[in-house]
Design an enzyme around this catalytic site. Structure first.
Site, PDB file in Angstrom:
ATOM      1  N   LYS A  54       0.845  -1.216   0.000  1.00  0.00           N
ATOM      2  CA  LYS A  54       0.000   0.000   0.000  1.00  0.00           C
ATOM      3  C   LYS A  54       0.876   1.260   0.000  1.00  0.00           C
ATOM      4  CE  LYS A  54      -3.608  -2.307   2.600  1.00  0.00           C
ATOM      5  NZ  LYS A  54      -3.952  -2.612   3.974  1.00  0.00           N
ATOM      6  N   ASP A  55       1.968   1.238   0.775  1.00  0.00           N
ATOM      7  CA  ASP A  55       2.860   2.408   0.822  1.00  0.00           C
ATOM      8  C   ASP A  55       3.490   2.669  -0.555  1.00  0.00           C
ATOM      9  OD1 ASP A  55       2.277   2.588   3.489  1.00  0.00           O
ATOM     10  OD2 ASP A  55       4.215   1.799   4.201  1.00  0.00           O
ATOM     11  N   ILE A  56       3.866   1.580  -1.219  1.00  0.00           N
ATOM     12  CA  ILE A  56       4.469   1.723  -2.557  1.00  0.00           C
ATOM     13  C   ILE A  56       3.432   2.309  -3.524  1.00  0.00           C
ATOM     14  CG2 ILE A  56       5.383   0.412  -4.531  1.00  0.00           C
ATOM     15  CD1 ILE A  56       6.611  -1.529  -2.358  1.00  0.00           C
ATOM     16  N   ASN A  99       3.105   5.910  -3.211  1.00  0.00           N
ATOM     17  CA  ASN A  99       4.268   6.670  -3.709  1.00  0.00           C
ATOM     18  C   ASN A  99       4.401   6.620  -5.228  1.00  0.00           C
ATOM     19  OD1 ASN A  99       5.232   7.424  -1.209  1.00  0.00           O
ATOM     20  ND2 ASN A  99       6.548   5.635  -0.963  1.00  0.00           N
ATOM     21  N   GLU A 107       7.068 -13.205  -0.438  1.00  0.00           N
ATOM     22  CA  GLU A 107       6.609 -14.513   0.046  1.00  0.00           C
ATOM     23  C   GLU A 107       6.270 -14.323   1.517  1.00  0.00           C
ATOM     24  OE1 GLU A 107       5.805 -16.811  -1.885  1.00  0.00           O
ATOM     25  OE2 GLU A 107       6.744 -15.957  -3.655  1.00  0.00           O
TER      26      GLU A 107
HETATM   27  N1  LIG Z   1       6.485 -17.693   2.240  1.00  0.00           N
HETATM   28  C1  LIG Z   1       7.776 -17.757   2.528  1.00  0.00           C
HETATM   29  O1  LIG Z   1       8.598 -18.154   1.706  1.00  0.00           O
HETATM   30  C2  LIG Z   1       8.250 -17.358   3.887  1.00  0.00           C
HETATM   31  C3  LIG Z   1       9.524 -17.729   4.308  1.00  0.00           C
HETATM   32  C4  LIG Z   1       9.948 -17.336   5.588  1.00  0.00           C
HETATM   33  C5  LIG Z   1       9.098 -16.624   6.425  1.00  0.00           C
HETATM   34  N2  LIG Z   1       7.854 -16.290   5.988  1.00  0.00           N
HETATM   35  C6  LIG Z   1       6.922 -15.577   6.870  1.00  0.00           C
HETATM   36  O2  LIG Z   1       7.654 -14.609   7.619  1.00  0.00           O
HETATM   37  C7  LIG Z   1       7.047 -14.410   8.881  1.00  0.00           C
HETATM   38  C8  LIG Z   1       8.074 -14.567   9.967  1.00  0.00           C
HETATM   39  O3  LIG Z   1       9.176 -13.740   9.750  1.00  0.00           O
HETATM   40  P1  LIG Z   1       9.350 -12.348  10.514  1.00  0.00           P
HETATM   41  O4  LIG Z   1       8.794 -12.465  11.888  1.00  0.00           O
HETATM   42  O5  LIG Z   1      10.746 -11.942  10.332  1.00  0.00           O
HETATM   43  O6  LIG Z   1       8.372 -11.428   9.665  1.00  0.00           O
HETATM   44  P2  LIG Z   1       8.122  -9.846   9.789  1.00  0.00           P
HETATM   45  O7  LIG Z   1       7.075  -9.502   8.807  1.00  0.00           O
HETATM   46  O8  LIG Z   1       7.927  -9.430  11.194  1.00  0.00           O
HETATM   47  O9  LIG Z   1       9.528  -9.211   9.336  1.00  0.00           O
HETATM   48  C9  LIG Z   1      10.034  -9.414   8.031  1.00  0.00           C
HETATM   49  C10 LIG Z   1      10.926  -8.238   7.675  1.00  0.00           C
HETATM   50  O10 LIG Z   1      10.111  -7.056   7.629  1.00  0.00           O
HETATM   51  C11 LIG Z   1      10.659  -6.061   8.491  1.00  0.00           C
HETATM   52  N3  LIG Z   1       9.563  -5.246   9.045  1.00  0.00           N
HETATM   53  C12 LIG Z   1       8.801  -5.534  10.121  1.00  0.00           C
HETATM   54  N4  LIG Z   1       7.907  -4.536  10.322  1.00  0.00           N
HETATM   55  C13 LIG Z   1       8.115  -3.622   9.356  1.00  0.00           C
HETATM   56  C14 LIG Z   1       7.519  -2.369   9.021  1.00  0.00           C
HETATM   57  N5  LIG Z   1       6.518  -1.866   9.739  1.00  0.00           N
HETATM   58  N6  LIG Z   1       7.978  -1.704   7.950  1.00  0.00           N
HETATM   59  C15 LIG Z   1       8.988  -2.196   7.217  1.00  0.00           C
HETATM   60  N7  LIG Z   1       9.601  -3.367   7.471  1.00  0.00           N
HETATM   61  C16 LIG Z   1       9.171  -4.082   8.518  1.00  0.00           C
HETATM   62  C17 LIG Z   1      11.413  -6.851   9.548  1.00  0.00           C
HETATM   63  O11 LIG Z   1      12.372  -6.062  10.202  1.00  0.00           O
HETATM   64  C18 LIG Z   1      12.008  -7.966   8.725  1.00  0.00           C
HETATM   65  O12 LIG Z   1      13.172  -7.537   8.073  1.00  0.00           O
HETATM   66  C19 LIG Z   1       5.938 -15.443   8.978  1.00  0.00           C
HETATM   67  O13 LIG Z   1       4.708 -14.838   8.678  1.00  0.00           O
HETATM   68  C20 LIG Z   1       6.323 -16.461   7.917  1.00  0.00           C
HETATM   69  O14 LIG Z   1       5.245 -17.218   7.433  1.00  0.00           O
HETATM   70  C21 LIG Z   1       7.427 -16.628   4.750  1.00  0.00           C
END
Ligand SMILES: NC(=O)c1ccc[n+]([C@@H]2O[C@H](COP(=O)([O-])OP(=O)(O)OC[C@H]3O[C@@H](n4cnc5c(N)ncnc54)[C@H](O)[C@@H]3O)[C@@H](O)[C@H]2O)c1
Ligand SMILES: N[C@@H](CCC=O)C(=O)O
Length: 547
Positions: A280-282, A285, A298
């Site tokens: 949504k942010d993208i 912008n 993913e």
């Molecule tokens: N489908 C896949 O291939 C796959 C693989 C691995 C993990 N995952 C998913 O990832 C999640 C777990 O990983 P996580 O806890 O690191 O996820 P997360 O969404 O909390 O964080 C992912 C990344 O986003 C960043 N981030 C967090 N909040 C943000 C914000 N407000 N603005 C910008 N960036 C932000 C984090 O710092 C991190 O680098 C689970 O939901 C899991 O299912 C999916």
């Protein structure tokens, strides 16, 4: 001087990294034990941002605690501030011309060397960082930080070779048609999750391999292993500025990057909530950008096993134990909803399943006998325990587990909930912890249960069907066509291997661009068609103009 191209090089034969066993007495067990002990002795480490090949120390620190011992931390990292992010973007854009002009075989050689550094010189150090910092046991760290990361880099080279070989099949007389796969105009932003060290390396690695420059914001909870990957890529020859390592406060670093006019693509793996927010942010912008940014993400899952009355019970039990509880259920592909046919459940599945789960040992990951370690941190611990509480309040029966201990580390016992409500909260929402919900269905309701699985959650990542009846497998495959991007027959729903099962899901689970396959590389190139004419015109008119 222009680089001559004097041959068409072929990349070496690529295969999956062989996994070693770490059996008692093996040399690899000894080497890993030593690497863990050394890291425990030397921690905490100081991690700078890396911009244009130089360490940047902002003096504002974030910490990566040890999940099994939260009073201590693995590293303190300098958080990128606004000036550092701006410098990283400018430096990346300045590095772009030379990097994308580098002959393909040289870029390929750099990543093949990086793979060898991962699987050789740095194998145990990288695994130790993943074990201590992200709470993986030895086998899970081997799968991830050694095998999968090396595979991503090596197979990436093979996939790009295939991509570049895609050329027009027809040429009209006197002409030659070609397609070149340009890097995107601008920079790519890679935002990686905590749960796979390999994904940390793959998110910047994939776009960089096809000539892009990348700003990489790692997860705060995986900073040290990801920093080691950056060092490996540098040692392998990735030039300064090509991959800028900028740990820091996520909303600020990411927000600044996606507001930049030269932002060209997001390569994200993490939660659905964060991905949707960034999308949504993208979109908001859009008018700032030179082009239309590519968005590759993913995200979450709510993965299922369905056990048909014809299933081979022992296999279904053991595969389900692994799928649900390996790495504490913190794989995006982890099993979290288990649908079992009543005759199978009562005829032995329930007893065997609970008996096996009761054998799982939970504790610090560097104790080799533990099958499960800690969950990643305080927010995860509270969230998971909160779901267990909600399940109890909603009438779910806790068959085993349900307890946690956060006094030293974030430990939660493997938890199995039996729910009579097929839409209960723990069967619909992603928990990302060692909790699964079982729903038992009458043998006669296989067809309607398939539809139930298809419509219960917003996710569509992985799933598995256990049956020895081919018609049941076929029926499930058809009904669940859109319910999972990775589907397994008589095999657990986790453990996709690069080059074997391209990985990714659709619906709320992501854009399904399939990491570990050639498909993902198409998202980070912008093809240019070239037609060269060898024969000059003699007249502008056509024969049809003649009278
Ligand atoms: N489908 C896949 O291939 C796959 C693989 C691995 C993990 N995952 C998913 O990832 C999640 C777990 O990983 P996580 O806890 O690191 O996820 P997360 O969404 O909390 O964080 C992912 C990344 O986003 C960043 N981030 C967090 N909040 C943000 C914000 N407000 N603005 C910008 N960036 C932000 C984090 O710092 C991190 O680098 C689970 O939901 C899991 O299912 C999916
Ligand atoms: N390759 C992994 C992907 C896990 C994501 O977190 C699996 O299928 O288990």
């Amino acid at each position: 001087m222009a680089t001559p191209q004097l041959a068409t090089f072929k990349v070496p034969a690529i295969d999956n990294e062989p996994m070693v066993t770490y059996a008692p007495g093996s040399p690899e067990r000894q080497a890993l034990r030593a690497a863990i002990a050394q890291m425990e002795q030397e921690l905490p480490f100081e991690v700078p941002c890396i911009v244009n090949g130089e360490a940047v120390k902002t003096g504002v620190f974030g910490k990566q605690p040890l999940p099994h011992d939260h009073a201590n931390h693995l590293c303190a990292y300098h958080e990128a501030d606004e000036a550092t992010v701006a410098k990283a973007i400018d430096g990346a854009l300045a590095a772009k011309g030379e990097w994308e002009s580098m002959p393909w075989n040289d870029r390929a050689a750099i990543f093949l060397k990086a793979a060898d550094l991962v699987s050789g010189k740095y194998r145990y150090k990288l695994m130790a960082a993943t074990i201590l910092g992200q709470g993986k046991n030895v086998w899970q760290a081997e799968i991830d930080a050694a095998a999968e990361l090396a595979d991503f880099f090596r197979f990436g080279v093979k996939f790009v070779e295939e991509l570049y070989a895609q050329q027009p099949s027809k040429n009209s007389a006197g002409a030659w048609n070609r397609v070149e796969y340009r890097a995107l105009e601008g920079f790519v932003l890679a935002v990686s999750p905590f749960n796979f060290t390999a994904i940390g390396g793959n998110l910047p690695g994939t776009p960089a391999l096809v000539g892009n420059v990348v700003l990489w914001k790692p997860s705060p909870a995986a900073t040290y292993s990801n920093y080691l990957i950056h060092q490996i890529l540098t040692e392998a020859g990735v030039p300064p500025g090509v991959i800028q390592f900028v740990p820091g406060p996520p909303p600020e670093v990411v927000g600044q990057a996606i507001s930049h006019p030269s932002f060209a693509a997001l390569h994200f793996t993490g939660s659905t909530f964060v991905f949707k927010k960034l999308w949504k942010d993208i979109a908001a912008n859009l008018d700032k950008y030179k082009g239309y940014p590519r968005i590759v993400g993913e995200t979450g899952g709510k993965n299922f096993h369905i056990v048909h009355k014809s299933a081979e019970v022992r296999n279904a039990v053991l595969q389900s134990v692994r799928a649900a509880f390996e790495y504490q259920g913190q794989k995006c592909s982890a099993l979290s909803r288990l649908y079992v046919s009543q005759s199978v459940w009562e005829g032995g599945f329930k007893d065997q399943f609970l008996e096996e789960v009761a054998k799982i040992k939970v504790g610090p990951p560097q104790d080799w006998s533990n099958f499960m370690g800690p969950v990643i941190g305080r927010p995860a611990y509270d969230k998971i325990m909160g779901y267990i509480q909600k399940a109890k309040e909603a009438g779910g029966e806790i068959l085993i587990g349900g307890t946690g201990d956060d006094s030293k580390g974030y430990f939660i016992q493997p938890t199995v909930i039996l729910s009579k409500d097929p839409k209960s909260i723990t069967i619909t929402e992603e928990i990302f912890g060692p909790v699964i919900t079982v729903y038992v269905f009458p043998d006669s309701a296989f067809t309607s249960t398939l539809s139930l699985i298809d419509t219960t959650t917003t996710y569509a990542l992985t799933g598995a069907i256990f049956s020895s009846d081919r018609s049941a497998l076929l029926q499930a495959t058809n009904v669940l066509r859109n319910a999972a991007g990775n589907v397994y027959y008589n095999e657990k729903c986790t453990g996709a291997v690069v080059g074997q099962q391209p990985f990714g899901g659709a619906r709320a689970s992501g854009t399904n661009d399939k990491a570990g396959s050639v498909s993902i590389f198409y998202r980070f190139v912008s093809a240019r068609s070239i037609k060269e004419n060898f024969v000059g015109l003699e007249d502008f008119g056509y024969p049809s103009n003649l009278v």
